[in-house]
Write a protein that holds these residues in place. Structure first.
Motif, mmCIF file in Angstrom:
data_model
loop_
_atom_site.group_PDB
_atom_site.id
_atom_site.type_symbol
_atom_site.label_atom_id
_atom_site.label_comp_id
_atom_site.label_asym_id
_atom_site.label_seq_id
_atom_site.Cartn_x
_atom_site.Cartn_y
_atom_site.Cartn_z
ATOM 1 N N ASP A 107 55.527 20.827 -11.603
ATOM 2 C CA ASP A 107 56.026 21.815 -11.058
ATOM 3 C C ASP A 107 56.213 23.018 -11.795
ATOM 4 N N ARG A 125 53.025 24.718 -12.952
ATOM 5 C CA ARG A 125 52.459 25.231 -11.700
ATOM 6 C C ARG A 125 53.039 26.548 -11.477
ATOM 7 N N ALA A 126 54.272 26.633 -11.663
ATOM 8 C CA ALA A 126 55.113 27.906 -11.351
ATOM 9 C C ALA A 126 54.823 28.756 -12.551
ATOM 10 N N GLN A 179 57.383 15.075 -11.719
ATOM 11 C CA GLN A 179 57.003 16.052 -11.037
ATOM 12 C C GLN A 179 57.828 17.195 -11.421
ATOM 13 N N GLU A 180 58.853 17.395 -12.102
ATOM 14 C CA GLU A 180 59.516 18.584 -12.839
ATOM 15 C C GLU A 180 58.611 19.142 -13.713
#
Length: 333
Positions: free
Chosen positions: A297, A300-301, A293-294
């Motif tokens: 994310d 995505r960022a 997930q990190e």
């Protein structure tokens, strides 16, 4: 033609060939090969009368070089002639040496030294024909292999050096083994403890090498925010766009590594990415330091960071914050 190691040629009981080609960019290996043969000559006590070293990058009279090679030794078993810088010899000089090595003096050992010399050249072939051990390979290590080599080099100066310190030394000094060895010699004389630590390198070694983007990417991947931001500050100003592109690639590589590792297929990473094994040798361990997930994310960022990089005054702030978030480990409360 089989290439030989330094140890094979320099053993005292070994029968010397009339010529050797010491080829490769590793200056310390080249110096070691010369020093060991010089030491063998010095056992006669007549080294000064039987040693000739010439800089072949400067103009040399081929006849004078040949005369030196054909001079009989004085009070010693052999005469040692070292020819430095033979990478691009004038044709007349090169051909003179090729002709000499077809029937070399049995009383002289000639060391032809070159950082690079193609195997299809007449000079390379002429020396290689002298024997299976005539070519001494001094090729340099890959950058990721250098810290281990530095640890071995430190022992010659009566010290050990931690892997972290060796990595920092390579980062600060670069890939020249001669410069690395010089810095190790200085550190050995300054450090009272038996082992050189990273703090010692940071305190006493001035950074002369340009920071590589890969060092920065590796620090982020290893989740070392302090190191990552330190290296980022040392990189070329206004390099965020290129670093952003490289970081996106690295994130995708880590996501792939994470997925393969979860399926027990981590060994297929290099093949999956279409790269060499050594290029991703730490990716699996780095990926294990993140949750999937990190990584997702962070990817995505990147969209907001890319927008900031397209002309925003806050581009550096946005990029720095993004890197810091990726590299920082989550706090567990």
């Amino acid at each position: 033609m089989v290439q030989t190691s330094l140890m094979e040629v320099s053993m005292p009981e070994a029968t010397l060939l009339p010529g050797y080609l010491i080829v490769g960019p590793d200056e310390v290996k080249r110096d070691t090969a010369v020093a060991r043969l010089r030491k063998r000559l010095e056992a006669s006590g007549m080294a000064d009368f039987n040693f000739d070293r010439r800089d072949m990058t400067k103009e040399q009279d081929p006849d004078e070089v040949l005369a030196s090679l054909n001079t009989l030794p004085m009070g010693a078993d052999f005469r040692l002639v070292v020819l430095d810088g033979c990478d691009r010899l004038p044709k007349a000089t090169s051909e003179a040496l090729v002709s000499y090595f077809t029937n070399p003096s049995t009383d002289t050992v000639c060391l032809v030294i070159a950082a690079s010399l193609a195997k299809n050249t007449r000079l390379y072939k002429a020396i290689a024909k002298l024997g299976a051990k005539a070519v001494i390979d001094c090729s340099s290590k890959k950058r990721w292999e250098l810290p281990k080599q530095v640890q071995g080099m430190a022992r010659r100066h009566g010290k050990t050096i931690s892997l972290a310190a060796a990595e920092e030394l390579v980062s600060r000094v670069g890939e020249s083994t001669r410069m690395l060895d010089n810095e190790l010699r200085k550190l050995a004389s300054m450090i009272g403890e038996p082992e050189i630590e990273r703090e010692d390198v940071e305190q006493f070694v001035v950074r002369t090498a340009e920071v590589k983007p890969w060092d920065f990417l590796d620090a982020v991947s290893a989740r070392n925010p302090v190191r990552a931001l330190e290296l980022y500050r040392l990189l070329t100003p206004r390099s965020e766009v290129r670093l952003f592109s490289l970081m996106l690639t690295r994130l995708r590589e880590l996501i792939t590594a994470k997925a393969l590792d979860a399926r027990g297929q981590g060994r297929q990473l290099a093949q999956t990415l279409g790269v060499k094994d050594w290029q991703v040798k730490h990716h699996i361990s780095w990926a294990r330091g993140f949750s999937m997930q990190e990584l997702v994310d962070a990817l995505r960022a990147a969209e907001d960071v890319e927008t900031a990089l397209k002309g925003s005054r806050d581009s550096v702030v946005a990029f720095t914050a993004w890197i810091a978030r990726i590299a920082s480990k989550p706090s567990h409360r």
